[in-house]
Design an enzyme around this catalytic site. Structure first.
Site, PDB file in Angstrom:
ATOM      1  N   LYS A  56       0.849  -1.129  -0.063  1.00  4.28           N
ATOM      2  CA  LYS A  56       0.015   0.022  -0.125  1.00  4.28           C
ATOM      3  C   LYS A  56       0.980   1.316   0.018  1.00  4.28           C
ATOM      4  CE  LYS A  56      -3.455  -2.696   2.061  1.00  4.28           C
ATOM      5  NZ  LYS A  56      -4.231  -3.325   3.065  1.00  4.28           N
ATOM      6  N   GLN A 100      -4.199  -1.842   9.428  1.00  7.21           N
ATOM      7  CA  GLN A 100      -4.144  -3.229   8.872  1.00  7.21           C
ATOM      8  C   GLN A 100      -4.706  -4.466   9.751  1.00  7.21           C
ATOM      9  OE1 GLN A 100      -3.181  -3.916   5.800  1.00  7.21           O
ATOM     10  NE2 GLN A 100      -3.673  -6.120   5.898  1.00  7.21           N
ATOM     11  N   ASP A 123     -10.463   2.928   3.989  1.00  6.57           N
ATOM     12  CA  ASP A 123     -10.305   1.533   3.797  1.00  6.57           C
ATOM     13  C   ASP A 123     -11.977   1.011   3.919  1.00  6.57           C
ATOM     14  OD1 ASP A 123      -9.055  -1.015   3.125  1.00  6.57           O
ATOM     15  OD2 ASP A 123      -8.771  -1.279   5.207  1.00  6.57           O
TER      16      ASP A 123
END
Ligand code: NAP
Length: 286
Positions: A56, A100, A123
């Site tokens: 990312k 994450q 996200d």
């Protein structure tokens, strides 16, 4: 029988990156050289998670965006993580926050996700963002499902009135993709580990979304003639959730593994960071 179309997520992700490069440069030019910034939080040292965070960060660098890498130890508490997220929420130089998944088991992951400011939830992991997206209100979509929808849109795959069968109901994949398909007027069946007669249900699908997390779980014999296969799965050895080695020549289109859903997940995350940077700046003018 015609050869199935390969839904090339890799080349679509490249196109998204090319358009982002232009947007980033324009943003820099109009914001005193400031660049959109994605903060990535990695808790612990799981090698797969570290690799995803690195990928990312690399994608941000490719388009000229900045990634602020935050690494926290395996022993991090929920309180410590929430405190870091609050710090990033109020940091005006941060436009998006990626936590994450998964975090170590002592952490309340849901509380951590929901602590992310909605505007910076690039996200698409907060309950509020999920709820708003489901109701058709503005919110960043969950990255993998939004990437899947971008692939479907790019290839003009018709959804209205079509039967989509989603295998999996996780908060990051199955549930949000099902709501996105529903919002596009597909008729959606959501399957999970307690579903009975899964092969028969999949055999009715015009569109199959495999998000099971089990290598080559969905068999070619379950796929209806002309159906579209979206394989969100990824397992070591470049294996997805669908057994593409099985005979799937009767499908009309499919996402390959690798090069299908994966690249579009990352491209969507950074596109949504760019959207957030532009939206936050528009808002701060008033
Ligand atoms: P997950 O949280 O483990 O969820 C798996 C889902 O599959 C659950 O809802 C589970 O049902 C269901 N399931 C398990 N066994 C089943 C069975 N025998 N029959 C029907 N349903 C079954 O996984 P996830 O995070 O959603 O990820 C799914 C896949 O996508 C994985 O392969 C993962 O690697 C991949 N993924 C890819 C990306 C990408 O960027 N390409 C991103 C995220 C995830 P229950 O709810 O009943 O347990």
């Amino acid at each position: 029988m015609t050869t199935p179309l390969i839904l090339d997520g890799k080349s679509l992700a490249k196109q998204v990156e090319e358009s982002l490069k232009i947007r980033v440069q324009k943003f820099k030019d109009t914001h005193n050289g400031n660049v959109p910034t994605l903060a990535t939080i990695l808790v612990g040292s799981d090698p797969a998670s570290a690799t995803y965070v690195k990928m990312k960060g690399n994608a941000c660098a490719r388009v000229g965006m900045q990634s602020l890498k935050i690494e926290m130890p395996q022993s991090t508490t929920t309180k410590e993580l929430l405190s870091k997220i609050h710090e990033l929420n109020i940091d005006a130089s941060v436009n998006g926050i990626l936590l994450q998944h998964p975090v170590p088991s002592q952490i309340d992951e849901r509380a951590a996700f929901d602590a992310i400011d909605l505007k910076k939830d690039v996200d698409g992991v907060t309950c509020l963002g999920f709820g708003r997206m489901s109701m058709g209100e503005t919110a960043h979509g969950s990255a993998t499902p939004a990437g899947i929808m971008a692939i479907i849109g790019h290839y003009n795959i018709e959804l209205e009135g079509k039967h989509a069968v989603v295998i999996g109901r996780s908060p990051i994949l199955g549930k949000p993709v099902a709501m996105m398909l529903l919002n596009k007027n597909a008729t959606v069946t959501i399957c999970h580990s307690r579903t009975r007669g899964l092969p028969e249900l999949v055999k009715q699908a015009d569109i199959v979304i495999a998000a099971v997390g089990k290598p080559e779980f969905v068999q070619g014999s379950w796929i209806k003639e002309g159906a579209v296969i979206i394989d969100a799965g990824y397992h070591p050895g470049n294996i997805g959730d669908v057994n593409l080695k099985d005979d799937v020549t009767h499908c009309s289109a499919y996402t390959p593994v690798p090069g299908g859903v994966g690249p579009m997940t990352i491209a969507t995350l950074i596109r949504q960071t760019m959207d957030s940077a532009e939206a936050i700046c528009i808002e701060s003018r008033f």
